[in-house]
Design an enzyme around this catalytic site. Sequence first.
Site, PDB file in Angstrom:
ATOM      1  N   ASP A 215      38.222  39.885  49.798  1.00  0.00           N
ATOM      2  CA  ASP A 215      38.323  38.385  49.423  1.00  0.00           C
ATOM      3  C   ASP A 215      38.009  37.664  50.696  1.00  0.00           C
ATOM      4  O   ASP A 215      37.224  38.109  51.293  1.00  0.00           O
ATOM      5  CB  ASP A 215      39.919  38.193  48.964  1.00  0.00           C
ATOM      6  CG  ASP A 215      40.106  36.825  48.399  1.00  0.00           C
ATOM      7  OD1 ASP A 215      39.519  35.754  48.830  1.00  0.00           O
ATOM      8  OD2 ASP A 215      40.652  36.656  47.127  1.00  0.00           O
ATOM      9  N   HIS A 238      34.522  37.354  51.156  1.00  0.00           N
ATOM     10  CA  HIS A 238      34.088  35.902  50.754  1.00  0.00           C
ATOM     11  C   HIS A 238      34.164  34.828  51.857  1.00  0.00           C
ATOM     12  O   HIS A 238      33.986  33.943  51.735  1.00  0.00           O
ATOM     13  CB  HIS A 238      35.442  35.623  49.790  1.00  0.00           C
ATOM     14  CG  HIS A 238      35.238  36.552  48.605  1.00  0.00           C
ATOM     15  ND1 HIS A 238      36.400  36.291  47.580  1.00  0.00           N
ATOM     16  CD2 HIS A 238      34.632  37.411  48.064  1.00  0.00           C
ATOM     17  CE1 HIS A 238      36.127  36.984  46.411  1.00  0.00           C
ATOM     18  NE2 HIS A 238      35.169  37.911  46.712  1.00  0.00           N
TER      19      HIS A 238
END
Length: 392
Positions: A215, A238
């Site tokens: 993430d 991310h």
Amino acid sequence: MAAKLLISCILSLFLTFFFKPSNAAYNVIDLGAKSDGETDSTQAFLKAWAAACSSVKASTIYVPTGRYLIKNIVFRGPCKNKIAIQIKGTIVAPTDYHVIGKTGNWILFVQVDRVSVIGGTLDAQGAGFWACRKSGQNCPVGSRSITFDWASNVMISGLTSINSQLIHLAINSCKNVIVRNVKLIAPDESPNTDGIHIQSSTGVKITGSIMQTGDDCISIGPGTRNLYMSSIKCGPGHGVSIGSLGWGVNEDGVENVTLTNSRFTGSDNGVRIKSWARPSNSFVRNVLFQNIIMKNVQNPILIDQNYCPHNQCPHQASGVKISQVTYRNIQGTSATAEAVTFDCSPGNPCRGIILQDIKLTYMNKAAATSSCKNIGGMSSGVLMPESCLYEG
Ligand SMILES: *[C@@H]1O[C@H](CO)[C@@H](O)[C@H](O)[C@H]1NC(C)=O
């Protein structure tokens, strides 16, 4: 001769009184911890903490080499003096992910002041938990590996964290936190394994760190102020994200954030600001992203104020006001044609955005493009792709 002896005697007395090590030291092995990775050592760590926390002298907790099985543990302050936790070994969670996954936090520090965590590896063994989530079964809430709540003057240096169930390192409601030389690693496809999450905190400084996660490498939540990040290596992951912001109507904003001298490699995003497409009083202002290299990044520069995955919101105009964001000297390659995407709120256009010396190509071959919605600002220097900002 006798006088000489007397003097040296007095001197050594003086030295032992005034210069003896003023640190108290607690070794977890002496308190019953086992370095076999299988015996539950939670109580030994708690004993070390209790002794250190009540010590009027500054103290050090030593965790020697070896593997230590630790269940959910809370290190609670306030304490009488500063505490350094020096870790040579690896702290492992039980293989059954339900054990640490029940409570939301594996290693939790609450209301501590002047605590440092130096070295060491945390292995939350998150694979079972990720598999549970992927299979859509009924899973426990999951745990963050290491969390600081209501803490001040904290240093985390040289720590490695692998395979967290959720966030590796969370900083909530803290003041003055230094994070340096940390490595936070989880597989690309592991859900919600953010590297560092910061929220309601002032004066966090993150330097010289590597994040390879499933993430955000760093996620910056509501109430973050005076955050400085430099020499960050992110990817896979991310990217560095401010947000998601603006889920709540009355939500604190984010201000004075700097990211400098950093590198993104193969990440989904580079520098991202995102807000829910919902009404809110939140804001993002005074942000600087500079001296950044992007390598094969899907969305190197992104503002997304229409964030609404799985249709969790009614797609209204985001109330989050974004202003004074500078992008300076950002170069490298985009994995998609659109290297710069500004999708600001139709109700609250982004203001005072500055683009200066941006050199992003589409896979090193073709020109990249940019897109602008509801955004105003200024651009200068080399601009590849061309700026689409209007003056404002
Ligand atoms: C902004 O944050 C930096 C830390 O990155 C701090 O030194 C500075 O004082 C802050 N500025 C303001 C106006 O608070």
